[in-house]
Design a protein around this motif. Structure first.
Motif, PDB file in Angstrom:
ATOM      1  N   GLN A  99       0.827  -1.207   0.000  1.00 16.77           N
ATOM      2  CA  GLN A  99       0.000   0.000   0.000  1.00 16.77           C
ATOM      3  C   GLN A  99       0.858   1.253   0.000  1.00 16.77           C
ATOM      4  OE1 GLN A  99      -2.412  -0.454   3.527  1.00 16.77           O
ATOM      5  NE2 GLN A  99      -0.912   0.551   4.812  1.00 16.77           N
ATOM      6  N   TRP A 137       0.640   5.691   1.002  1.00 19.51           N
ATOM      7  CA  TRP A 137      -0.106   6.812   1.593  1.00 19.51           C
ATOM      8  C   TRP A 137       0.703   8.071   1.379  1.00 19.51           C
ATOM      9  CZ3 TRP A 137       1.648   2.855   4.941  1.00 19.51           C
ATOM     10  CH2 TRP A 137       2.721   3.188   5.769  1.00 19.51           C
ATOM     11  N   LEU A 193      -3.791   3.603   0.521  1.00 20.05           N
ATOM     12  CA  LEU A 193      -4.222   3.398  -0.868  1.00 20.05           C
ATOM     13  C   LEU A 193      -3.619   2.081  -1.341  1.00 20.05           C
ATOM     14  CD1 LEU A 193      -3.122   6.973  -1.940  1.00 20.05           C
ATOM     15  CD2 LEU A 193      -5.472   6.282  -1.448  1.00 20.05           C
ATOM     16  N   PHE A 210      -2.726   2.130  -6.911  1.00 22.80           N
ATOM     17  CA  PHE A 210      -2.848   3.593  -6.972  1.00 22.80           C
ATOM     18  C   PHE A 210      -1.541   4.246  -7.408  1.00 22.80           C
ATOM     19  CE2 PHE A 210      -6.839   5.247  -5.074  1.00 22.80           C
ATOM     20  CZ  PHE A 210      -7.475   4.048  -4.858  1.00 22.80           C
ATOM     21  N   ALA A 232      -3.471  10.590  -6.174  1.00 25.75           N
ATOM     22  CA  ALA A 232      -4.361  10.871  -5.049  1.00 25.75           C
ATOM     23  C   ALA A 232      -4.613  12.366  -4.984  1.00 25.75           C
ATOM     24  CB  ALA A 232      -3.745  10.373  -3.746  1.00 25.75           C
TER      25      ALA A 232
END
Ligand SMILES: *[C@@H]1O[C@H](CO)[C@@H](O)[C@H](O)[C@H]1NC(C)=O
Length: 233
Positions: free
Chosen positions: A109, A111, A127, A131, A134
């Motif tokens: 993940q 962020w 996220l 991804f 953002a």
């Protein structure tokens, strides 16, 4: 008497010619096998900067001749730093859209970390690994920010230099790191504001033209009036 077996023989030959079209099939198989052996190692359609990019291992699993993925660091190590891309400001909504590229590491993940004007960092929501983009909302007009992308896997998080690592007067920040500095324009520039600006400019222009006109008339008119008014001795 020989005619019938002869006719049967001719019929047999003609019928055997119809399935005779089939010997091409093994040839086709051979060609397919050749294709498989001559193109075994095409790179997967994987872009480390593409938003919602399916992980390369999944692409590899679903492609018929297994495609090639870029090499990754060990899953037993924390990920390398992602690379921050474009930070696009949408001033009307006090919004910034942040883009980044995946590191050459297994990532579970991402962020974002946001430093508003040198205060404590705000951590964004987690996220998933697909991804690459953002949004940062609620930015203050005229505010100055530092944003960093963090990647994490089972072994830990990628390192973050933070605002200190950027240097105080680094205008654009490092071009290949996970962090960047950006500034929100002081005032939202909408069409309404632009129209109001043009209107104000026109009004000022008209006013100054009128003032200039009357000023000129006064300057030219007053001496004449004075000349008429003051009796000559
Ligand atoms: C990642 O999140 C996106 C958007 O929320 C979603 O469409 C996608 O299925 C998720 N992928 C995984 C692997 O969880």
């Amino acid at each position: 008497m020989l005619g019938i077996p002869c006719l049967l023989g001719v019929l047999a030959v003609t019928f055997s010619l119809v399935p005779g079209a089939q010997p091409l099939a093994p040839g086709n198989l051979e060609e397919e096998e050749e294709e498989e052996t001559t193109s075994p190692s095409l790179p997967c359609d994987y872009d480390r900067c593409r938003h919602l990019q399916v992980p390369c291992k999944e692409l590899q699993r679903t492609s018929a001749p297994a495609c090639l993925c870029p090499g990754l660091s060990s899953p037993a190590l924390p990920p390398e730093q992602p690379r921050l891309g474009e930070v696009r400001l949408v001033a009307e909504d006090s919004l910034a859209v942040v883009h980044w590229c995946a590191p050459s590491s297994p990532v579970h993940q991402y962020w974002l970390l946001l430093w508003p004007g040198g205060g404590a960092p705000q951590k964004g929501p987690p996220l998933n690994s697909t991804f690459r983009r953002a949004e940062l909302k609620g930015l203050k007009p005229g505010g100055s920010y530092v944003v960093c992308v963090v990647a994490a896997n089972g072994a830990g998080e990628s390192s973050v230099p933070g605002p200190g690592g950027l240097g105080l007067d680094g205008a654009g920040g490092p071009s290949f790191g996970p962090c960047g500095r950006f500034r929100v324009p002081p005032r939202p520039r909408s069409l309404v504001h632009a129209a109001a600006g043009v209107g104000t400019a026109l009004a000022l222009l008209t006013c100054s033209a009128l003032i200039w006109h009357f000023c000129l008339r006064d300057r030219w008119g007053c001496p004449r009036r004075q000349a008429r008014a003051t009796p000559r001795l």
